[in-house]
Write an enzyme that holds these catalytic residues in place. Structure first.
Site, PDB file in Angstrom:
ATOM      1  CG  ASP A  16      -7.289   0.395   5.890  1.00 18.15           C
ATOM      2  OD1 ASP A  16      -8.033   1.347   5.580  1.00 18.15           O
ATOM      3  OD2 ASP A  16      -6.055   0.485   5.913  1.00 18.15           O
ATOM      4  CG  HIS A  25      -0.710   8.643   4.976  1.00 21.12           C
ATOM      5  ND1 HIS A  25      -1.140   9.662   4.181  1.00 21.12           N
ATOM      6  CD2 HIS A  25      -1.309   7.524   4.497  1.00 21.12           C
ATOM      7  CE1 HIS A  25      -1.975   9.189   3.254  1.00 21.12           C
ATOM      8  NE2 HIS A  25      -2.095   7.895   3.418  1.00 21.12           N
ATOM      9  CG  ASP A  28      -2.932   1.082  -2.614  1.00 21.98           C
ATOM     10  OD1 ASP A  28      -1.732   1.399  -2.494  1.00 21.98           O
ATOM     11  OD2 ASP A  28      -3.735   1.139  -1.679  1.00 21.98           O
ATOM     12  CG  HIS A  29      -1.912   5.133  -3.306  1.00 20.62           C
ATOM     13  ND1 HIS A  29      -1.007   5.743  -2.468  1.00 20.62           N
ATOM     14  CD2 HIS A  29      -2.760   4.443  -2.501  1.00 20.62           C
ATOM     15  CE1 HIS A  29      -1.306   5.455  -1.219  1.00 20.62           C
ATOM     16  NE2 HIS A  29      -2.361   4.654  -1.201  1.00 20.62           N
ATOM     17  CB  THR A  34      -5.884  -2.588   0.621  1.00 23.76           C
ATOM     18  OG1 THR A  34      -5.469  -1.225   0.463  1.00 23.76           O
ATOM     19  CG2 THR A  34      -5.274  -3.433  -0.473  1.00 23.76           C
ATOM     20  CD  GLU A  82      -3.295  -3.227   2.677  1.00 25.91           C
ATOM     21  OE1 GLU A  82      -3.978  -3.669   3.610  1.00 25.91           O
ATOM     22  OE2 GLU A  82      -3.353  -2.051   2.273  1.00 25.91           O
ATOM     23  CG  ASP A 116      -2.119   0.901   1.013  1.00 21.88           C
ATOM     24  OD1 ASP A 116      -1.931   2.095   0.701  1.00 21.88           O
ATOM     25  OD2 ASP A 116      -3.263   0.414   1.147  1.00 21.88           O
ATOM     26  CB  SER A 171      -6.186   2.905  -0.080  1.00 21.31           C
ATOM     27  OG  SER A 171      -4.859   3.340   0.018  1.00 21.31           O
TER      28      SER A 171
END
Lengths: 668, 668
Positions: free
Chosen positions: A285, A449, A490-491, A287, A440, A173, A222
């Site tokens: 969450d 973050h 995912d990004h 994902t 994940e 992630d 996400s």
């Protein structure tokens, strides 16, 4: 079309596009079709069709004093065929029209002026649909006295051959390519510019990249990005395999949002296959939830936990889902009885449905491989690799699923993944099916973050270590040749390493500006100090071999660390040192927004942010993310892809496309 | 090896590695071998061998009061064979030993205290060598009473088959993958998450990434990274196909630095092939210079210009180089007579050697395709795509090669590249050879350094447009099936897009913090405003097709721009608007270093930097960069590579390896 129409369009279009706020996610016109134009489907993939006709009361798109024209029609047809009413095309009775309304701001000025635009809506939903014949389809919504909103849909060709029996889909992630470069630098050793060992991911025979943007915005969240990977549909932000109709607010459950089926669901429905979900995040969450749950708002945790077990609630027509085969992660708080959870203990509920339930690594390892299993190890996220393996005192702060401090008996991603494989392999062998696992490395994103680069890179290295162990284990259990392993993100987050920092020198300087002199760029960046060089000159005489890091740093706390930065930052302090005794909190809020946290990185220098002062953390970014594939079908995963392509490639390898509505029995 | 040696090493090693300053680039021991351990060679590739024995007078590595032990030996042998003296192995007479000395600082504290470490050196050079038999070779330098420095070299296997006749090697200088994502967003249009057109690079059948780190540091410079791509050898920072022996200072010409042959030079020497060099930078800049020049210090512009024409000066044994076939770029100042250039006009000199010489796009296009050509269009760099195509008033500021303002008749990268192909194609056809062209989108890097994102992305899009046109033109002239086209970068800059900025709102806010509220992240980033959406709702009634951008933005100045940032920044102001009337100068120097430039982005907010205050610009970064390949041999360019691998893959496609010393005749 004349020039005047073009000009007129150019004049009025400006406020309607690319702006901060939009009337309806992914619906530029007043008539909306979901799934929208340009959607691709796997043959036999289940989905809902929703149409809306909207009438803004004021603003640049005001229509008919906010009165919706109720005479609208929706028609559909295969390529070249006559268009017929959607209800007729799908063999349904025409659904009842629904009404709702919402408000939005046209831009930041309107928000400052508290001048919202109300919008009235009439809508219809057609549920539980499938398209079985490959090719293109035209969908036409006609409304407002002849205006049309058109969509072209395409159903992909069927696979010529099933290549893989099993699929393991790893998601790092938030893992941009720059983090792999940095993780390699920390975890592996170079001699004269040549790595002496590499990431396992560096050896992937299938290699490419994919674009992560959303349906309705170029920066993704996400939820929708995972949905794109797993359903093959670009989603609106925050949507979990369900389109968000109104930006920034849920449409609620009153009418339900249009859903799309994931490849995991298809695999279960068509083959009765085993499906497992593993994450280091709280398990509700985005994902993990994108594997098999459906809601336009990712924050509906209670519904997500329930959907893992029993599928979409009965109000809306959808095929049955008889529960994941295993669910391993954090987030005990969403399983405990409480007002938000309907006063039900999901632990008890899952146990009563026949699941083994565990709360520690010890219990995980003791699970019977033949039985379904739920294992939740913490409240919130599972602890980071760094805290579990290096700064273990921090585990005293980790919280058990039941809410007590000191969750010390936690597994890492590798532990959970290998146990998941054992369970899925045992069960699928007994049932003569294959298995699909989503695993994940969730905390890469969480740590990026909060700008905690050491913890983030520890998670990247843990993912790589897990992929290495997975391939080895697949070989041991005889499934390597039948298992496609895909690894992607995912990004990304905008991040890079740009030099080294002499932390000792930095600490001893007295001003913010002087501290920055500790940074060495270009030739002064030097070599990685996280791996002791293989040949070290000791006392000018003795050469010796340094200890190996086995894919992880030998030390996380060298004097010379990586100097790094982010494209998007809140106000914060930077000292380029590992945070040994706390997780980072870069910014704290006061009455005017987030400022740098004076207690975070106290020895560092202050940096003003470039994010809005409402943001106390870094944010996701645009960069295409890497794709790695091993095993049968890996050759599909090459070059530059779009995120939905990955679902289609997995479906191709597994041969999931069907030209009829197929339902296999699944044995719990 | 006992534990005590390990411990001792760990204790004393700290100051010697990974630090800001190092004694000798890429030489951790007191005995140095260049090319160093782990070097790979193409069979028959020419190189110099240099050995040094060093004695620091003081500091952590002090040896024998700074007295070098003159009894040292260098031996070499193929795998399993007995080691023999290097001179004997290569059939040379033993070279004379040279002496020199230098000083360096052990760390920043030593620098602050003005406490340098002097080092005395004795060295030998063996020049113009080749290895012809694939396999590994052991090299052992013995010194200081029995200490040894060892190197293992590997000569790659010969190609089984020549796949390509021609190679075009594009370098996007500084082009990280994140910039491709951003350039795609600006230059191409999406509908509901699907791009309606894509970058040409997105279609490359060969796709991978490569690690750009240096031999001696993890952040590279453009000189050594280009040398790695073109010679297959990781170089020390600032080295152009020649190893830098002393960090931060040139070894000068007195003894010459050890050189390695590039694939362009091999192609010329072995096949008599045509070689062209094109760049948008001043043509003595690092990347073009790395095609065929040799100096450990990239700033020796006069020598570089001379080497393009006549090869390495006669003092050092090296094979003849009879001049590039074409040289197109900027940098007229290095061709004019003047004290730095030995009072010679290189324009006159090249003309006297038979080159066509031109100074404008008009003259470029009029060149005879059968004759060699020199075309220099500006002083400094050629103007950016944005200035040449959108904000053309800025061309009034561009300087002609002769030093006059108003260099308006300039070509773009596409113009130069297509003309270069025509000349190389015509000449190679007449001579029955192939051709190699290096074409550099140089200004991506220049504009990223000064944080001018619009100009940088314009250069990325121009590169993509040039690749598209190149492939089309190769098809037109019948060379597509014989030409390998490789596109990569020499390094990245830490950069990403993280949202959109409402520039109108930003401008109207009065404080730095309020201006940041203009930034929209996630769903509020919206869609690209640089491409008018294809279907626009005009006055709620009329749908029309917007104009196409043809791979470039429809507008560079939308209200909603990309919000973006860099990992490494000097103090600067940010307004997220295109700079229409000036090039960016983000920071200006005062007595204590660089501060934000108050005249740059005046409407923006201020950001403090995270670079040393001696840096007024952004710097290079660690991120692996993308690799794209088209044409015969493209399949070699897949997955994760190291930068030197690319030279070997080109050599493989061209079949450049030789098991004897081959020299073909070249016809001017």
């Amino acid at each position: 079309m004349g020039y005047s129409a073009l000009l007129l369009g150019a004049l009025v279009a400006a406020p309607a596009f690319g702006q901060t706020f939009r009337r309806t996610a992914a619906c530029p016109q007043l008539g909306c079709v979901f799934p929208p134009d340009q959607t691709d489907f796997i043959a036999g993939q289940t989905f809902d069709l929703r149409i809306e006709v909207q009438a803004p009361v004021n603003g640049s798109e005001a229509y008919n004093n906010g009165q919706v024209d109720k005479n609208f029609s929706i028609k559909i047809g295969g390529q070249g065929a006559e268009l017929v009413d959607a209800a007729q095309f799908f063999g349904l009775s025409d659904p009842e029209a629904e009404k709702y309304n919402f408000t939005y701001y046209e831009d930041l000025f309107a928000e400052d002026a508290h001048a919202p635009t109300p919008v009235n809506v009439v809508a219809k939903s057609y549920r539980n649909l499938q398209l079985h014949t490959p090719g293109t389809y035209e969908v036409v919504l006609t409304y407002n006295n002849g205006d049309t909103t058109k969509a072209t849909w395409t159903v992909a060709d069927l696979a010529e051959k099933k290549k893989a029996k099993n699929v393991i889909f790893f998601v790092g992630d938030g893992m941009a390519g720059s983090m792999l470069s940095a993780a390699r630098l920390l975890g592996h050793k170079t001699i004269n510019g040549k790595y002496q060992s590499k990431l396992k991911l560096d050896e992937a025979p299938g290699y490419g990249s994919q674009m992560t943007h959303s349906l309705d915005s170029f920066i993704t969240d996400s939820a929708n990005s995972a949905s794109a990977l797993f359903s093959g549909k670009k989603m609106t932000v925050n949507g979990l395999n369900a389109y968000t109709l109104i930006q920034n607010s849920s449409t609620g459950k009153a009418y339900g949002d249009p859903k799309v089926e994931t490849i995991f669901e298809m695999f279960r429905r068509i083959e009765g296959g085993q499906v497992g979900v593993v994450s280091k995040a709280y398990i509700a969450d985005a994902t993990p939830a994108a594997v098999c749950t459906h809601t336009s708002q990712r924050s509906q945790y209670t519904a997500i936990i329930e959907q893992y077990l029993s599928g979409v609630a009965g109000n809306y027509s959808w095929f049955p889902w008889e529960g994941v085969d295993l669910l391993f992660g954090g987030g005990g708080e969403n399983f405990l009885p409480g007002p938000g959870n309907g006063n039900i203990s999901q632990f008890d509920r899952w146990a009563s449905e026949g699941y083994q339930v565990g709360y520690t690594k010890t219990e995980l390892e003791a699970f019977d491989n033949a039985q379904r299993a739920l294992a939740i190890f913490t409240q919130g996220n599972i602890s980071t690799w760094l805290d579990q393996n290096v700064y273990t005192d921090l585990l005293d702060l980790a919280v058990t699923p039941q809410g007590k401090r000191g969750a010390r008996d936690q597994p890492g991603l590798k532990d959970m993944t290998l146990k998941a494989i054992d369970i899925l392999h045992t069960r699928s062998k007994e049932r003569n099916t294959g298995f699909m696992l989503m695993s994940e490395a969730a905390l890469i994103d969480k740590e990026m973050h909060v700008l905690d680069i050491d913890r983030a890179l520890g998670e990247v290295l843990e993912l790589d270590d897990t992929v290495r162990a997975t391939l080895k284990h697949l070989e041991e259990i005889g499934e390597l040749d039948d298992t496609l392993v895909v690894v992607t993100a995912d990004h990304g987050h905008g991040f890079d390493v740009f030099g080294s920092a002499d932390t000792k020198y930095l600490q001893q300087q007295n001003s913010d500006r002087a501290k920055r002199s500790a940074i060495g760029t270009y030739q002064n960046s030097g070599l990685s100090a996280y791996q002791v060089p293989q040949d070290v000159l000791a006392n000018n005489h003795t050469i010796f071999q340094s200890p190996q890091g086995d894919g992880f740093p030998v030390t996380w706390d060298p004097r010379y660390t990586i100097a790094h930065g982010w494209a998007a930052i809140p106000d914060h302090r930077e000292d380029f040192e590992v945070n040994k005794d706390h997780e980072r909190v870069p910014a704290v809020k006061n009455t005017t927004g987030y400022f740098f946290n004076p207690e975070d990185n106290q020895r560092g220098f202050a940096m003003t942010g470039n994010l809005g002062t409402g943001d106390g953390q870094g944010v996701h970014s645009l960069v295409d993310v890497p794709v790695y594939a091993f095993g049968p079908g890996h050759e599909y995963f090459r070059g530059v892809m779009n995120s939905p392509d990955l679902a289609f490639k997995v479906a191709l390898a597994l041969d999931l496309g069907r030209n009829s509505n197929v339902t296999a029995s699944y044995r719990k």
